[in-house]
Design an enzyme around this catalytic site. Sequence first.
Site, PDB file in Angstrom:
ATOM      1  CB  CYS A 158      -0.917  -0.026   1.231  1.00 52.08           C
ATOM      2  SG  CYS A 158      -1.843   1.493   1.507  1.00 52.08           S
ATOM      3  CB  CYS A 163       0.203   2.099   4.031  1.00 47.12           C
ATOM      4  SG  CYS A 163      -1.451   1.405   3.865  1.00 47.12           S
TER       5      CYS A 163
END
Length: 299
Positions: free
Chosen positions: A72, A75
Site C-alpha cells: 500500500c 500507507c
Amino acid sequence: MAGAVDLSALKERAEAQRAAAQRPTRPAEGGQPAAPHGGAAVVDITEETFETEVLERSTRQLVVVDLWAEWCQPCKQLSPVLERMAASSGGRWVLAKVDVDANPRIAQAFRAQSIPMVVAIAAGQPVSAFNGVRSEQEIAAWLDDILTQVGGALTGAPADAETEAVDPRMEAAEDKLNAGDFDGALADYRAIVAAEPHNVEAASAARNLEFVLRAQAHDPSIVENAAPGDVDAQLAAADVLLLAQQPETAFDRIIDVVRRTAGDDRTRARTRLLELFELFDPAEPFVVAARRKLASALY
C-alpha cells in the site's frame, strides 16, 4: 463509532492462544526491543496480542490503530507521520500497527474497506476512524478532539467490563427487517450511515441488504442468457450466482468482464467486484484467490 465494531472474536482468539503467544515489539533506536507497556510509542500488533496491546491498553491510554500493508503506497506516506507523532505525544496515546495481510481477522473486525485505515480505541471500543492519507495538522486536530471527548473514559477498568449500549436506531431497523419491511430497514440503515459515516455496523447491514434486494430483482435466467459483451447483464448474472451461494463462479464472471473490457466498463466491473468482496471475510480462500485473479486481469 462506539459500539459499532465487534472485537470480541479477536479477544477470544487471543485468549485461546495466549500461552503460545509471544508479544512482538518494534525495535527502538540502538536495536533494543521497546517495552510493551511502558514508554513504547509504537507497537506491532498481531491477532494474539490484540487483546492486551489494544483492548486492555485502551482502558488506560488512547490507542490509535494503523491498518496497513507492505504493498500500500498511501500507507507508506501515512505511517511515518503517525509514528513520528506518537513518539512525540508524551504518552498521550500509543500507535498500534497492524499488517492486514498477516492479520486479516483484525481487518475484518474493523470492516476495513480500504487502507490505510486509522481507528482510535478508548475503553475497549472504537470511537473514531478515517481512511486515506491526512496531513499532520489534520491528524493532530482529530486526536485533540478525541482526547477531549474520551479522556474521562480511560479509567483503567477492564475492557470487558464495559456495558455496550444498544443503539435504538439499529434496533428499529432490525425490527423492520424482521417484519419484512426491507425498504424501510434499508432506509434506516442508510440514514444512520449518513449521520455517522464511520458506523461500520450500519454500513455493513446496508451493504448486505442492498445486495440481497438487487440480486432478488434479477431474473435468474440471466445467468444463461447474458450476452458476453453486455456488462450490465454479466454483473446481474454474478449477483444471481452469489445469491445462490456460488461465490467463486460469480467472481470469475466479473473477472472475465474485467479482462475483456476497458475504460468505464472495466472500472464499473472492478468496482462491483470489490463491493462483493466486502460481503465476506477477507481471509476466505475464495476471496483471496479472486483478488489474485483480479490483479492478474488488471495488470
